[in-house]
Design a protein around this motif. Sequence first.
Motif, PDB file in Angstrom:
ATOM      1  N   HIS A 128       0.818  -1.210   0.000  1.00 18.18           N
ATOM      2  CA  HIS A 128       0.000   0.000   0.000  1.00 18.18           C
ATOM      3  C   HIS A 128       0.855   1.266   0.000  1.00 18.18           C
ATOM      4  O   HIS A 128       0.489   2.256  -0.610  1.00 18.18           O
ATOM      5  N   ARG A 129       1.962   1.207   0.672  1.00 17.71           N
ATOM      6  CA  ARG A 129       2.857   2.370   0.646  1.00 17.71           C
ATOM      7  C   ARG A 129       3.366   2.599  -0.773  1.00 17.71           C
ATOM      8  O   ARG A 129       3.467   3.733  -1.243  1.00 17.71           O
ATOM      9  N   ILE A 130       3.681   1.529  -1.451  1.00 20.93           N
ATOM     10  CA  ILE A 130       4.195   1.648  -2.818  1.00 20.93           C
ATOM     11  C   ILE A 130       3.128   2.224  -3.747  1.00 20.93           C
ATOM     12  O   ILE A 130       3.395   3.132  -4.537  1.00 20.93           O
ATOM     13  N   VAL A 131       1.916   1.715  -3.619  1.00 24.08           N
ATOM     14  CA  VAL A 131       0.840   2.207  -4.491  1.00 24.08           C
ATOM     15  C   VAL A 131       0.564   3.685  -4.200  1.00 24.08           C
ATOM     16  O   VAL A 131       0.384   4.490  -5.112  1.00 24.08           O
ATOM     17  N   TYR A 132       0.584   4.039  -2.941  1.00 25.16           N
ATOM     18  CA  TYR A 132       0.337   5.438  -2.569  1.00 25.16           C
ATOM     19  C   TYR A 132       1.446   6.353  -3.102  1.00 25.16           C
ATOM     20  O   TYR A 132       1.182   7.423  -3.666  1.00 25.16           O
ATOM     21  N   ALA A 133       2.685   5.881  -2.963  1.00 25.90           N
ATOM     22  CA  ALA A 133       3.814   6.683  -3.456  1.00 25.90           C
ATOM     23  C   ALA A 133       3.701   6.876  -4.965  1.00 25.90           C
ATOM     24  O   ALA A 133       4.012   7.951  -5.492  1.00 25.90           O
ATOM     25  N   GLN A 134       3.226   5.849  -5.635  1.00 26.43           N
ATOM     26  CA  GLN A 134       3.048   5.936  -7.087  1.00 26.43           C
ATOM     27  C   GLN A 134       2.038   7.037  -7.428  1.00 26.43           C
ATOM     28  O   GLN A 134       2.225   7.782  -8.385  1.00 26.43           O
ATOM     29  N   VAL A 135       0.993   7.123  -6.635  1.00 25.27           N
ATOM     30  CA  VAL A 135      -0.020   8.158  -6.852  1.00 25.27           C
ATOM     31  C   VAL A 135       0.602   9.539  -6.611  1.00 25.27           C
ATOM     32  O   VAL A 135       0.388  10.469  -7.381  1.00 25.27           O
ATOM     33  N   LEU A 136       1.390   9.644  -5.557  1.00 24.33           N
ATOM     34  CA  LEU A 136       2.024  10.927  -5.261  1.00 24.33           C
ATOM     35  C   LEU A 136       2.959  11.343  -6.395  1.00 24.33           C
ATOM     36  O   LEU A 136       3.048  12.511  -6.743  1.00 24.33           O
ATOM     37  N   PHE A 137       3.633  10.368  -6.985  1.00 28.23           N
ATOM     38  CA  PHE A 137       4.554  10.657  -8.078  1.00 28.23           C
ATOM     39  C   PHE A 137       3.832  11.181  -9.303  1.00 28.23           C
ATOM     40  O   PHE A 137       4.425  11.846 -10.141  1.00 28.23           O
ATOM     41  N   SER A 138       2.550  10.873  -9.410  1.00 30.75           N
ATOM     42  CA  SER A 138       1.842  11.229 -10.637  1.00 30.75           C
ATOM     43  C   SER A 138       1.525  12.718 -10.711  1.00 30.75           C
ATOM     44  O   SER A 138       1.076  13.201 -11.732  1.00 30.75           O
ATOM     45  N   HIS A 139       1.732  13.440  -9.650  1.00 28.38           N
ATOM     46  CA  HIS A 139       1.478  14.876  -9.682  1.00 28.38           C
ATOM     47  C   HIS A 139       2.741  15.625  -9.274  1.00 28.38           C
ATOM     48  O   HIS A 139       3.363  15.296  -8.269  1.00 28.38           O
ATOM     49  N   SER A 140       3.085  16.635 -10.061  1.00 32.50           N
ATOM     50  CA  SER A 140       4.356  17.325  -9.792  1.00 32.50           C
ATOM     51  C   SER A 140       4.366  17.991  -8.415  1.00 32.50           C
ATOM     52  O   SER A 140       5.424  18.167  -7.822  1.00 32.50           O
ATOM     53  N   LEU A 141       3.169  18.350  -7.915  1.00 32.72           N
ATOM     54  CA  LEU A 141       3.135  19.041  -6.628  1.00 32.72           C
ATOM     55  C   LEU A 141       3.285  18.093  -5.440  1.00 32.72           C
ATOM     56  O   LEU A 141       3.577  18.524  -4.328  1.00 32.72           O
ATOM     57  N   THR A 142       3.046  16.826  -5.672  1.00 30.74           N
ATOM     58  CA  THR A 142       3.166  15.889  -4.539  1.00 30.74           C
ATOM     59  C   THR A 142       4.317  14.895  -4.717  1.00 30.74           C
ATOM     60  O   THR A 142       4.604  14.136  -3.798  1.00 30.74           O
TER      61      THR A 142
END
Lengths: 348, 725
Positions: free
Chosen positions: B471-485
């Motif tokens: 879940h941490r990996i999936v969440y980090a992937q989501v964060l990576f998808s936006h330049s602001l996060t």
Amino acid sequence: MEKELATLGKGVRCCSWNYCGKRLAVGYNDGSAAVHDSDSLSSSSTFSRSSKWTVHASSIKNIIWIPPDFGDAIACICVDGTLSLWEEAGEDAHSVTWKKCVVFERSGPRVLEVQFGFPTKYLKMVVAYSDGHVKVYELLDLLVLNKWQLQANFKNVVDSVSVFGKPTCTSASIAWSPRRGENQQSSFLLGFNSDLPQFNSCKMWEFEEHHQRWLPVAELSLPEDRDDRVHALAWAPNIGRPFEVIAVATYKGIAIWHVWLESETDHRFSSEKIVLLSGHVGEVKPTFSYPPVCSFIMRNACVWQLEWDISGMTLASTGGDGMVRLWQSNLNGVWHEHATLDCGGGKQ
Amino acid sequence: MPGRLMEPDGALIPFSTEVDVPLYNIQHGVKLPIFRIFVSWSRSNLLQVACIRPFEDDFNNEEDTGTSDGGDLGGKVVEVKLGASDPQISEAQRRRIAYGSVSPFAFLQGRKNALAMMSRMSSSSFGDWWQHVLEYSRSILELLENTNPPSRSVIEDPRIVLKLVNKPTGLKAAWQLMEMFYVDKHSLTWLPEQLVDWVAEYDCILSETEVTVHSKLFKLQEKLVNLQVIEDDPEYWEALSSALTVGWLDAVVKLLRLHGSYQLNQMDSRETENGLVEAVAVLVSTMPRLRHDLPAGKLGQCYKTKPDFIKAWEKWRGQITKLDCSAFWVHCGHRQTREGLRNLLQIMLGNMNNISNASFHWMELFVSHFLYIKPLTMSFEEMHRLAQKCLQLKSSSLSNGLTRLIVGALGENIEVVIAECSKSFGPWYGMKCILLMITHALELLAADSNQNEILFSERYNLGGISIVELHRIVYAQVLFSHSLTSQIAPTYLASCPKQGLGLLEISLSRQPVQNYTLILKDLEICRLYELDKICSFVKKITGMHQWKHGRKGSGIYWFQKAGDESRLNQIAQQLFECIGSSNTNETFKQWEGLIELLGPDVGTAGGLGFLHRYRDFKNSLRHVQYGRATDTARHSVELLIQLLKSPSTPQLLWLPLLHDSVKLLNWKDRPLLNAAETNLLLSKLQELSMLQLLPDSPQLDLPPLELASIRLALATNLSRAFLEE
């Protein structure tokens, strides 16, 4: 839910995104190519066309980006089987333009597919031909893309001794191992869509440094599926799994394979077919490509493309049913369709 | 359904195979049919889809009708975001939560690592670990609070029964539930009352469509302004009984005091009635509660120990019974008041029928049991049975995620809770907050040491990682998808022992290199997490981009930073060939800066040391031209001889060197080269002439006249040197 990013001109035939998704190369039916650049570095920014030029007299059927550590460059495969490499370069910042690096003129069979390997020291290029042969080239000069040396030329068959007939291949699929690093063994997957079964099944080829030759180290096909024509392949990025995950699309569906190194000493691989996903169900619609990729009517529509996300956990597939399907494995390891995007106006 | 498969026997997490695959229609605006669809996971996990029209169709259309639908349109590219995000949380708030939750998470991980170190050194255990997690949980809860507090009037309006607050989010409700069940060990002792409080806060979001106590009271409150005789309205009594059922004592007493018998002009005529209303109000406000504390100003009497509570409870119940049997009811002339008040007494006496009639949602019925039927603590098993019973009675389906979460938690089934989190609050990537919630919620679940085995055991199915890491990996992937996060994603990946750095490497290697600031940020992340290979890769891409785009100096700078000897050697080789093949000063000037940049250490194989000596020789020669000093000229000769003696100086350069030496050979004052030195030059010229005779040798790029002038100068100098010697 969706945001429009780019409008492509009339006669588009193929397109491809670069490593960071900020540039889009487009191939046209009239033999021209264009590059669209993202307007800003932020996510979801729109693309606008930065250049367009004529590549060849015949239609471009596939366009492939070269790894970014070799510059901004693309390979164009034309319908007549010509392969040409182009790069964006200039002597100063104002004279940057797309320039031809090299053209591999067609002297025999047509080029069907080309893919570039990730090892960083020497750039390797695998070219699959319509006669079932595959050639591996190595770039001699790291700074220019015009000096290629043929390293190997072989057929996509496990048994190299037996004599086979001459196949007629309509398409080929290649996927390099996504593992980076100079110390990584070079390996790639290759499968054909041909009239000779021995050439079709997906095989994993690895370069054996000791004997300086390419060997088939795994065949991703069960004995009863050996005849199946391969439509698409994708090797999942590996961020730390003890095994590799590979997706192979045939007319039967999308098979997910696990491949792992059985023995370090004799470098033996084992593979297991985890699941056969039903793929793109529906009647195949007539396609306009030449030569026809899927000219037969089957229960399953032809899979056009397979694409893994960066973690190798979600697989996107596109197919002749006009759908984009997303596949994931749940916490129990069961693969399932996670979402469907209908791009074909609700037609199944 | 495509792709549906049976779950294997003994599946760890129960996933229903009945759920339909969500279908999204993409409005791309391209005329059908579609010729091809291309997809790309462009930035981390954002999906870009290109829909292409058949090109033959274009031509046919134009031929048939003369006009083409869509004109020059050949295809469109769209970016797809799937899943509906919580409309209660704006994008800005989502980012605020994403950023705000990083430091509590990092702090907790730091504490965990420190404790792990300590436990290795001493025998201290993680005994009070839950308190750290609780602290972390409270920080996250603060973030999930609605940012705009309601405006408060100084004068309290007696007609305001329900305070108008911003609707809480489902996220916060679920978070609080998990904190209650898995983190707060104190809370477990007072679980029934905690659940009563939870319903009081989140009753308004228990159902979107069906009636709840909250919606009932809200409706009444809107009517209150226009009601003349409140006690005549059946909704008044219904709302009263409903509020009492779920223990909202303040609202009940407030509503009772709105009864018409309290009006001064009616006090005398309705004395008995008023006395009964007030008696019930007093009984409601003195209801004993078995709980740790009562917030200031809240009605009821708080008892912390069971004996005290039981004593007070029995006394209170006795008073209710006494009132219920009182003769005053006969003298109460207002039927609705009489029936309404006696209904309230029955609820307080724990009459199941009355309670059931007054409650709507199963959770309301559930908590009313803790208040009036079984106020003493029940076991989890009993509570789970009771929850099932209430669900049946209120014929509620398990469709609500919160409901399934509570039932799963009461059933002590962590697998169900995880499945619920994944199903109800995700797992689609677009729902950033929800994934955040799952990622962080697993920290809460992990506070319960009994669940560690399930959460932290590595699974082959997941590629050798645990549920928490996944879940941490999936969440980090989501964060990576936006330049602001994307900048906060590494914090989560750093806490993933197996695959975190792998994902970080891939994500960093896919960042665009056109922006200098962005490159520096990426390199800083590489430095922090010791990702040397990716660091070098990013530098190589940058170097190549600069080199190819005409910024050669910058290209060399980045190749040097990447330690890319292969490319630097090739650049040296290029310079080498360029200078060797041209003998003009302009060419040399053009490359001089690059030679300087390349430095003396790189390119040993390519003869970069030679380039530096050559540069010095050329500079010296320039001074000779202007200065006319014999000493300087002699220094040039020394450099020339060094160059020609050095085995690393390529043959390609001999001729340009000899050409440059003419000026020195023809020095007027005296011969600068002695006989031996002149012989060396002659031998080099001879060697070059011999090479010309070999097949495939490169032709000398010097006009015959120039060659002749070199020969003449050498001969003249030799004769002068002989004479001098």
